[in-house]
Design a protein around this motif. Structure first.
Motif, PDB file in Angstrom:
ATOM      1  N   VAL A  13       6.660   8.529   2.419  1.00 41.09           N
ATOM      2  CA  VAL A  13       5.374   8.370   2.942  1.00 41.09           C
ATOM      3  C   VAL A  13       5.147   7.723   4.063  1.00 41.09           C
ATOM      4  O   VAL A  13       6.031   6.610   4.643  1.00 41.09           O
ATOM      5  CB  VAL A  13       4.372   7.806   1.796  1.00 41.09           C
ATOM      6  CG1 VAL A  13       4.955   6.392   1.667  1.00 41.09           C
ATOM      7  CG2 VAL A  13       2.944   7.653   2.191  1.00 41.09           C
ATOM      8  N   LEU A  58      -0.528   9.518   5.638  1.00 38.58           N
ATOM      9  CA  LEU A  58      -1.821   8.963   5.236  1.00 38.58           C
ATOM     10  C   LEU A  58      -2.553   8.639   6.343  1.00 38.58           C
ATOM     11  O   LEU A  58      -2.113   8.356   7.600  1.00 38.58           O
ATOM     12  CB  LEU A  58      -1.734   7.557   4.680  1.00 38.58           C
ATOM     13  CG  LEU A  58      -0.758   7.632   3.458  1.00 38.58           C
ATOM     14  CD1 LEU A  58      -0.686   6.375   2.850  1.00 38.58           C
ATOM     15  CD2 LEU A  58      -1.348   8.533   2.312  1.00 38.58           C
ATOM     16  N   ASP A  59      -4.074   8.906   6.492  1.00 37.40           N
ATOM     17  CA  ASP A  59      -4.825   8.649   7.783  1.00 37.40           C
ATOM     18  C   ASP A  59      -5.253   7.352   7.622  1.00 37.40           C
ATOM     19  O   ASP A  59      -6.478   7.002   7.900  1.00 37.40           O
ATOM     20  CB  ASP A  59      -6.006   9.738   7.743  1.00 37.40           C
ATOM     21  CG  ASP A  59      -6.931   9.702   6.484  1.00 37.40           C
ATOM     22  OD1 ASP A  59      -6.333   8.987   5.515  1.00 37.40           O
ATOM     23  OD2 ASP A  59      -7.790  10.435   6.502  1.00 37.40           O
ATOM     24  N   ARG A  60      -4.431   6.406   7.416  1.00 36.63           N
ATOM     25  CA  ARG A  60      -4.806   5.093   7.740  1.00 36.63           C
ATOM     26  C   ARG A  60      -3.787   4.258   8.584  1.00 36.63           C
ATOM     27  O   ARG A  60      -2.663   4.650   8.392  1.00 36.63           O
ATOM     28  CB  ARG A  60      -4.704   4.354   6.359  1.00 36.63           C
ATOM     29  CG  ARG A  60      -5.944   4.836   5.381  1.00 36.63           C
ATOM     30  CD  ARG A  60      -6.190   3.734   4.095  1.00 36.63           C
ATOM     31  NE  ARG A  60      -4.852   3.667   3.360  1.00 36.63           N
ATOM     32  CZ  ARG A  60      -4.593   4.794   2.567  1.00 36.63           C
ATOM     33  NH1 ARG A  60      -5.315   5.882   2.393  1.00 36.63           N
ATOM     34  NH2 ARG A  60      -3.613   4.497   1.647  1.00 36.63           N
ATOM     35  N   ASP A 112       0.865  -1.275   0.025  1.00 29.68           N
ATOM     36  CA  ASP A 112       0.072  -0.048  -0.007  1.00 29.68           C
ATOM     37  C   ASP A 112       0.878   1.173   0.084  1.00 29.68           C
ATOM     38  O   ASP A 112       0.645   2.132  -0.777  1.00 29.68           O
ATOM     39  CB  ASP A 112      -1.139  -0.082   1.059  1.00 29.68           C
ATOM     40  CG  ASP A 112      -2.018  -1.097   1.170  1.00 29.68           C
ATOM     41  OD1 ASP A 112      -2.006  -1.743   0.032  1.00 29.68           O
ATOM     42  OD2 ASP A 112      -2.667  -1.152   2.383  1.00 29.68           O
ATOM     43  N   TYR A 128      -3.248  15.565   5.916  1.00 28.08           N
ATOM     44  CA  TYR A 128      -3.320  14.148   5.457  1.00 28.08           C
ATOM     45  C   TYR A 128      -3.912  14.023   3.846  1.00 28.08           C
ATOM     46  O   TYR A 128      -4.426  14.893   3.245  1.00 28.08           O
ATOM     47  CB  TYR A 128      -4.328  13.110   6.076  1.00 28.08           C
ATOM     48  CG  TYR A 128      -3.999  12.922   7.468  1.00 28.08           C
ATOM     49  CD1 TYR A 128      -2.903  11.838   7.637  1.00 28.08           C
ATOM     50  CD2 TYR A 128      -4.532  13.432   8.579  1.00 28.08           C
ATOM     51  CE1 TYR A 128      -2.444  11.519   9.117  1.00 28.08           C
ATOM     52  CE2 TYR A 128      -3.948  13.221   9.783  1.00 28.08           C
ATOM     53  CZ  TYR A 128      -3.227  12.301   9.888  1.00 28.08           C
ATOM     54  OH  TYR A 128      -2.853  11.718  11.314  1.00 28.08           O
ATOM     55  N   ASN A 129      -3.113  12.963   3.211  1.00 32.68           N
ATOM     56  CA  ASN A 129      -3.500  12.470   1.948  1.00 32.68           C
ATOM     57  C   ASN A 129      -3.187  13.725   0.900  1.00 32.68           C
ATOM     58  O   ASN A 129      -3.961  13.808  -0.276  1.00 32.68           O
ATOM     59  CB  ASN A 129      -4.773  12.068   1.732  1.00 32.68           C
ATOM     60  CG  ASN A 129      -5.244  11.061   3.107  1.00 32.68           C
ATOM     61  OD1 ASN A 129      -4.274  10.266   3.059  1.00 32.68           O
ATOM     62  ND2 ASN A 129      -6.353  11.298   3.726  1.00 32.68           N
ATOM     63  N   ALA A 163       2.302   6.781   7.622  1.00 35.67           N
ATOM     64  CA  ALA A 163       0.868   6.356   8.019  1.00 35.67           C
ATOM     65  C   ALA A 163       0.813   6.491   9.478  1.00 35.67           C
ATOM     66  O   ALA A 163       1.554   6.232  10.002  1.00 35.67           O
ATOM     67  CB  ALA A 163       0.426   5.242   7.421  1.00 35.67           C
ATOM     68  N   VAL A 184       1.483   4.314  -3.070  1.00 32.89           N
ATOM     69  CA  VAL A 184       1.162   5.647  -3.001  1.00 32.89           C
ATOM     70  C   VAL A 184       2.590   6.423  -3.207  1.00 32.89           C
ATOM     71  O   VAL A 184       2.559   7.451  -3.839  1.00 32.89           O
ATOM     72  CB  VAL A 184       0.835   6.162  -1.426  1.00 32.89           C
ATOM     73  CG1 VAL A 184       0.594   7.497  -1.266  1.00 32.89           C
ATOM     74  CG2 VAL A 184      -0.607   5.253  -1.301  1.00 32.89           C
TER      75      VAL A 184
END
Length: 358
Positions: A99, A191-193, A86, A128-129, A101, A90
């Protein structure tokens, strides 16, 4: 914890990876575990060396890596199986230097149940993102500090010679790596995951050591030297540097033994008084609580210590300790019946008064 960690890495859905394991002079069965994984998976590479400390071990791994991006996994943590696929997708799609998360911190009870706590890198959803330029965004240093919740472009690390400090026996050497990635990167995303699983029940973790009193100070001296080598970067990041430094110093006060706290607070006060004289502190960066603590430590470290030892977190810790003693539990049991009886009598009296009124 190494078995669980290695299982999570070798079973990643992104198959085209190399897994570089640094055995930094372990004295248990870690090397045997790594050798067993290497025998069944030719992607596993073992570097077996004498103990040289966290920074040196990390730097050896970074130098041995040949992939497009590099991720860091601590041996007592683990990662979800899709994490690197993942993150790589990105990073590749957006041409990112790094990146990162959100993540979980966890502990396990004796029965195996897991207690999870979600950690957001930023308190602001708008961060984020989206692609941003960390080298032009000093406020991004306020993101939760870690080096393992993301991946970094290897050529980016090589271009700027980004490595860890190698002082033997030191701790918190990830702070310097964290700072370097932010002051040099041009393209990044958070990332907001949540992915990474960061363990917090290891009694041998360096963050729980009470003997390494000044390791954080040494690391921030190292960071200052790194940033000062680039006057433009230092001017841009000096205020946020002192903000981050204070945040970590206050954390150190909570970590170290009580016998070191007075000496440590006087050290902090001296450092920040010097920073004030140089005009390197921006109080507008501090929250109201942070600013209150900062000014208190700056002007009266002994008074701050007295308040710390007699209120707040320290008082709660002492109450927890007292409540766990046999004497307290016995007293509580003895007093339970009189308290209960007093409540019953009070209820009966109130009912009697109501009946008399009628």
């Amino acid at each position: 914890y190494l078995e669980e960690c290695m299982e999570s890495v070798v079973r990643q859905t992104l198959r085209d990876i190399e897994i570089i394991c640094i055995n930094d002079g372990s004295t248990d069965h870690s090397l045997e575990i790594l050798q067993r994984f290497a025998a069944g998976d030719d992607r596993v590479v073992i570097v077996d060396k004498e103990n040289g400390g966290y920074g040196m071990a990390m730097n050896i791994g970074l130098s041995r890596a040949s992939g497009e991006y590099i991720g860091i996994v601590e041996p007592d943590d683990f990662v979800p199986l899709s994490m690197y696929e993942d993150l790589y997708q990105v990073a590749a799609e957006n041409d990112l230097d790094f990146v990162k998360a959100d993540f979980y911190r966890f502990s396990r009870a004796g029965n195996g149940n897991m207690d999870l706590k979600y950690y957001s890198l930023s308190e602001f959803p708008e961060d984020y993102n989206k692609v941003f330029n960390p080298s032009e965004t000093p406020a991004a240093i306020k993101f939760v500090m870690n080096t393992w919740s993301g991946i970094y472009r290897r050529t980016f690390l090589e271009e700027h010679h980004i490595r860890h400090q190698e002082t033997p026996g030191a701790s918190f050497q990830d702070n310097g790596f964290f700072f370097q990635t932010f002051v040099f990167a041009k393209r990044a995303m958070i990332l907001d995951r949540p992915y990474y699983m960061n363990r917090r029940d290891n009694p041998n973790s360096s963050v729980k050591s009470r003997q390494k009193v000044y390791c954080m100070n040494a690391e921030y001296d190292y960071i200052r030297n790194l940033l000062s080598a680039y006057p433009e970067i230092w001017e841009r990041f000096k205020y946020i540097y002192w903000w981050k430094k204070l945040s970590n110093y206050v954390g150190t006060i909570n970590r170290i033994g009580d016998e070191y706290k007075e000496e440590y607070l006087h050290r902090i006060s001296a450092e920040f008084n010097r920073a004030e004289q140089l005009g390197e502190v921006d109080e507008s960066l501090f929250s109201p609580d942070q600013l209150q603590n900062y000014r208190f430590i700056l002007r009266d470290p002994d008074g701050y210590l007295y308040r710390y030892m007699h209120s707040g977190r320290k008082a709660k810790e002492e109450m927890t300790r007292v409540r766990n003693t046999g004497t307290y539990r016995f007293s509580a049991a003895v007093m339970w019946f009189p308290k209960k009886l007093k409540k019953v009598i009070k209820v009966l009296k109130n009912k009697g008064k109501k009946l008399l009124k009628r």
